[in-house]
Design an enzyme around this catalytic site. Sequence first.
Site: not given
Length: 327
Positions: A122-124, A151, A155, A179, A194
């Site tokens: 994930s981009s987070c 989270y 990842k 993204t 989301h």
Amino acid sequence: MTTVTDGVGFSPGELDRDATFYVAGHRGLVGSAIVRRFEAAGFTNIVGKTSAELDLKNRDDVFAYMAEIRPRYLVLAAAKVGGILANSTYPVDFLSDNLRIQSNVLDAAVANEVERVAFLGSSCIYPKFAKQPIREDALLTGHLEPTNDAYAIAKIAGILNVQAVRRQYGLPWISAMPTNLYGPNDNFSPQGSHVLPALIRRYDEAARAGASSVTNWGTGTPRREFLHSDDMADAVLHLLEHYDGPEQVNVGTGSDVTIREVADTIAGVVGFEGETEWDTSQPDGTPQKLLDVSKLAESGWTSKIPLEEGLERTVAWYREHVGAVRV
């Protein structure tokens, strides 16, 4: 298993369409898109188990299943996911569940010498205030967004797991960081979704009810990049056949919009004619999150589904399945 040097003796190329291909999370947003794309590409032996059939948090069961199917290829698309509210309310669950899912599946893949693995993150994973657009080398250079740091840490651990497997065992595994994704089989729950599926549900319900207004969280000013799940699935196949390296690869469109803009677009798609109000007492999250996708573009892939077209397709799917979507 013999320890070898990372990357020795492997060059990416066309995958064997008849080999066993395990898609972990094959019923979810990304996993179901991967199944559709790979079946269309001619893969004949795609396998998977629902969470009711196989709890990926149960290590013994995961190892037994992997030993039974002996996949040649694997995409790890299974994860516990959610929006700002879910992530900030249940950080222990997001950290613990995802760490267990990842370690169980990846360890079992090592034990069974799975040739090619794509781990989806994930981009987070990137710092909250990373320079925009965010390059892959921004990883671990700053503080994470606190509303989803648990989270993100899980990842990041998955990326490092893949890199460690490459170093210790020489298996040509890769990681892809999408993204914000949307599309069929998304989670449309008011509490667990989301931002984009939450907006689709909110505006669609308001339009059906003839409501005069809709209230969204925050200011509407944060900028976000959105990628349709079918584009993501196409990118995963492209990367498996064209990329090999330890660094994660960003997957996105290369452009972003404000939350206010995407809300207005969704309102138009669903036919909502009322007013949109913004609850500025609620958090915005990261001010901007746009990925630098030049690495992926250099490998020969770019996104194909424009945002408005993707939203129209997603709204149509949601309305067709409104009684059965994940809530």
